[in-house]
Scaffold this motif. Structure first.
Motif, PDB file in Angstrom:
ATOM      1  N   TYR A 324      34.974  21.562  41.727  1.00  0.00           N
ATOM      2  CA  TYR A 324      35.824  22.478  41.357  1.00  0.00           C
ATOM      3  C   TYR A 324      35.561  23.313  40.288  1.00  0.00           C
ATOM      4  N   VAL A 325      35.602  24.721  40.236  1.00  0.00           N
ATOM      5  CA  VAL A 325      35.198  25.565  39.256  1.00  0.00           C
ATOM      6  C   VAL A 325      36.104  26.665  38.735  1.00  0.00           C
ATOM      7  N   THR A 326      36.194  26.815  37.695  1.00  0.00           N
ATOM      8  CA  THR A 326      37.112  27.824  36.971  1.00  0.00           C
ATOM      9  C   THR A 326      36.408  29.207  37.160  1.00  0.00           C
ATOM     10  N   ASN A 327      37.006  30.291  37.465  1.00  0.00           N
ATOM     11  CA  ASN A 327      36.515  31.554  37.746  1.00  0.00           C
ATOM     12  C   ASN A 327      37.241  32.447  36.464  1.00  0.00           C
ATOM     13  N   MET A 328      36.413  32.525  35.117  1.00  0.00           N
ATOM     14  CA  MET A 328      37.129  32.896  33.995  1.00  0.00           C
ATOM     15  C   MET A 328      37.665  34.508  34.310  1.00  0.00           C
ATOM     16  N   TYR A 329      37.013  35.402  34.839  1.00  0.00           N
ATOM     17  CA  TYR A 329      37.549  36.802  34.905  1.00  0.00           C
ATOM     18  C   TYR A 329      38.186  37.063  36.087  1.00  0.00           C
ATOM     19  N   ASP A 330      38.515  36.016  36.790  1.00  0.00           N
ATOM     20  CA  ASP A 330      39.319  36.179  38.085  1.00  0.00           C
ATOM     21  C   ASP A 330      40.793  35.379  37.880  1.00  0.00           C
ATOM     22  N   ASN A 331      40.879  34.421  36.839  1.00  0.00           N
ATOM     23  CA  ASN A 331      41.847  33.552  36.685  1.00  0.00           C
ATOM     24  C   ASN A 331      42.126  32.977  38.104  1.00  0.00           C
ATOM     25  N   THR A 332      41.177  32.265  38.574  1.00  0.00           N
ATOM     26  CA  THR A 332      41.177  31.283  39.745  1.00  0.00           C
ATOM     27  C   THR A 332      40.184  30.057  39.501  1.00  0.00           C
ATOM     28  N   VAL A 333      40.490  29.237  40.641  1.00  0.00           N
ATOM     29  CA  VAL A 333      39.534  28.056  40.550  1.00  0.00           C
ATOM     30  C   VAL A 333      39.026  27.978  42.164  1.00  0.00           C
ATOM     31  N   SER A 334      37.972  27.816  42.250  1.00  0.00           N
ATOM     32  CA  SER A 334      37.229  27.873  43.596  1.00  0.00           C
ATOM     33  C   SER A 334      37.075  26.160  43.815  1.00  0.00           C
ATOM     34  N   VAL A 335      37.385  25.840  45.261  1.00  0.00           N
ATOM     35  CA  VAL A 335      37.227  24.726  45.676  1.00  0.00           C
ATOM     36  C   VAL A 335      35.860  24.654  46.622  1.00  0.00           C
ATOM     37  N   ILE A 336      34.938  23.863  46.433  1.00  0.00           N
ATOM     38  CA  ILE A 336      33.694  23.802  46.772  1.00  0.00           C
ATOM     39  C   ILE A 336      33.619  22.542  47.645  1.00  0.00           C
ATOM     40  N   GLU A 337      33.085  22.588  49.054  1.00  0.00           N
ATOM     41  CA  GLU A 337      33.017  21.415  49.819  1.00  0.00           C
ATOM     42  C   GLU A 337      31.460  21.021  49.593  1.00  0.00           C
ATOM     43  N   ASN A 338      30.966  19.866  48.859  1.00  0.00           N
ATOM     44  CA  ASN A 338      29.848  19.624  48.492  1.00  0.00           C
ATOM     45  C   ASN A 338      28.908  19.651  49.406  1.00  0.00           C
ATOM     46  N   GLU A 339      28.873  18.934  50.582  1.00  0.00           N
ATOM     47  CA  GLU A 339      28.308  18.599  51.388  1.00  0.00           C
ATOM     48  C   GLU A 339      27.874  19.913  52.313  1.00  0.00           C
ATOM     49  N   GLY A 340      28.768  20.724  52.526  1.00  0.00           N
ATOM     50  CA  GLY A 340      28.483  21.783  53.224  1.00  0.00           C
ATOM     51  C   GLY A 340      28.263  23.249  52.216  1.00  0.00           C
ATOM     52  N   ASN A 341      28.353  23.063  50.815  1.00  0.00           N
ATOM     53  CA  ASN A 341      27.934  23.876  50.001  1.00  0.00           C
ATOM     54  C   ASN A 341      28.646  25.242  50.148  1.00  0.00           C
ATOM     55  N   LYS A 342      30.006  25.187  50.295  1.00  0.00           N
ATOM     56  CA  LYS A 342      30.545  26.340  50.715  1.00  0.00           C
ATOM     57  C   LYS A 342      32.098  26.288  50.022  1.00  0.00           C
ATOM     58  N   VAL A 343      32.759  27.507  49.691  1.00  0.00           N
ATOM     59  CA  VAL A 343      34.093  27.357  48.881  1.00  0.00           C
ATOM     60  C   VAL A 343      35.169  27.211  50.195  1.00  0.00           C
ATOM     61  N   ILE A 344      36.040  26.372  50.108  1.00  0.00           N
ATOM     62  CA  ILE A 344      37.031  26.080  51.187  1.00  0.00           C
ATOM     63  C   ILE A 344      38.090  26.396  50.623  1.00  0.00           C
ATOM     64  N   ALA A 345      38.669  26.833  49.241  1.00  0.00           N
ATOM     65  CA  ALA A 345      39.574  27.231  49.028  1.00  0.00           C
ATOM     66  C   ALA A 345      39.762  27.980  47.638  1.00  0.00           C
ATOM     67  N   THR A 346      40.548  28.873  47.333  1.00  0.00           N
ATOM     68  CA  THR A 346      40.669  29.420  45.962  1.00  0.00           C
ATOM     69  C   THR A 346      42.267  29.330  45.396  1.00  0.00           C
TER      70      THR A 346
END
Length: 360
Positions: A324-346
């Motif tokens: 999980y990562v905060t995107n400070m300038y977008d006011n969002t959190v990205s959810v990353i699937e670790n194994e696939g190295n891809k964002v699955i939700a925002t």
């Protein structure tokens, strides 16, 4: 040349302090608002049902998200700017650092004034405020010891760390550090804290038995946060001014550097110690939008994952399946699937999300 270096360092420090600790015009104190992005199924949760939560430290609030549905549950409004959040090891308490508003006197007195901030402690189940503890000037990060004896808070403008006894919720010691202490982690044995000093090029090593700084490790320019492996052998710190991380062998203090993205902010090491994840924030003028995934054995970047603008705070789930990562300038959190190295939700969160923590 020396003057130019000092100006550059002051700019970097002010950038992080402004981004992490702006005041807010919201005057409500510790109130809960309706969900930003939710439905009835996420608002009402059975007490018997186990729910995984993610929390972000926002400009004037804490956002609580359901990690199962990846939806925002509620926003806890707070007077001041929330810099960092952290779940206790037993998953029962949420800690947060708050930088209060300056107020009229601070804004118009004609000189800069230090104002002490607070550590807040919430009950995770009820979201109720349990304790409010005054700490030092511009509190940055908060971390619990694994044995739940203490919570530590770095005071960026006082060059020290406050030690809060969790049996009394009182500050029992302020320990001197290097200049501009910021992010940090505590070893799994609860004996040693490793604090990144943004105002210089060191990490302070704090002995929690003697309550003293044992030494400083020279790591590189503008260290922001640290991470430590569960075995206590490897320390990682982001070097914001070098666009890299330092990987430190704690037996020898040997430093190896690995290049990452622009303006790295926070780092988080997954529980088995295999990978470290670095949030590359950049600057407001030139925001970065990526996560660097580093193999700590080979000391190489194995993936670069695109997220939102101003990636700042980062954490993994306990099972290491999600990041999980905060995107400070977008006011969002990205959810990353670790194994696939891809964002699955925002997920949409509050303004300028900073620190992040998870219970799952």
């Amino acid at each position: 040349m020396k003057k130019h270096s000092i100006i550059t360092l002051l700019f970097l420090l002010s950038l992080f302090l402004v981004a992490c600790g702006n005041g807010t015009d919201n005057k409500s104190k510790d109130t809960i608002n309706n969900p930003v992005n939710s439905d009835k199924s996420t608002q009402v949760v059975s007490k018997k049902e186990k729910v995984n939560f993610v929390y972000t430290a926002d400009h004037g609030s804490i956002t609580k998200m359901d990690a199962t549905t990846n939806k925002t549950v509620k926003s806890i409004k707070i007077e001041g700017s929330v810099h960092n959040v952290q779940i206790s090891p037993d998953g029962k308490i949420l800690g947060a650092t708050v930088v209060p508003e300056m107020g009229e006197h601070g804004e118009h007195s004609g000189h800069e004034e230090k104002i002490n901030g607070y550590a807040l402690f919430y009950d995770v189940e009820s979201d109720k405020l349990l304790h409010k503890v005054e700490v030092g000037a511009h509190p940055a990060h908060i971390v619990f010891t694994e044995n739940r004896k203490y919570a530590l808070v770095t005071n960026n403008e006082d060059n020290n760390v406050s030690v809060i006894d969790l049996s009394s919720y009182k500050v029992v010691q302020n320990i001197s550090t290097g200049k501009g202490p910021h992010g940090f982690r505590i070893a799994a044995n609860s004996k040693t804290a490793y604090i990144a000093n943004m105002g210089e090029d060191t990490v302070s090593v704090i002995d929690l038995d003697s309550m003293k700084e044992m030494k400083q490790i020279k790591v590189g320019k503008t260290p922001v946060t640290t991470g430590i492996t569960q075995d206590g052998k490897t320390l990682v710190t982001t070097l914001n001014a070098e666009n890299s991380i330092a990987i430190i062998n704690l037996d020898t203090d040997k430093v190896d550097k690995v290049s990452v993205g622009e303006g790295p902010a926070q780092v988080y090491i997954q529980s088995n110690g295999k990978y470290a994840f670095v949030a590359n924030q950049g600057t407001p003028e030139n925001p970065a939008n990526s996560i660097s995934k580093i193999d700590l054995e080979t000391k190489k970047v194995v993936a670069t994952i695109k997220v939102g603008n101003g990636a700042h705070g980062i954490v993994t789930s306990d099972n290491n399946k999600f990041v999980y990562v905060t995107n400070m300038y977008d006011n969002t959190v990205s959810v990353i699937e670790n194994e696939g190295n891809k964002v699955i939700a925002t997920m949409k969160v509050g303004m300028e999300p900073n620190g992040i923590t998870a219970i799952n």
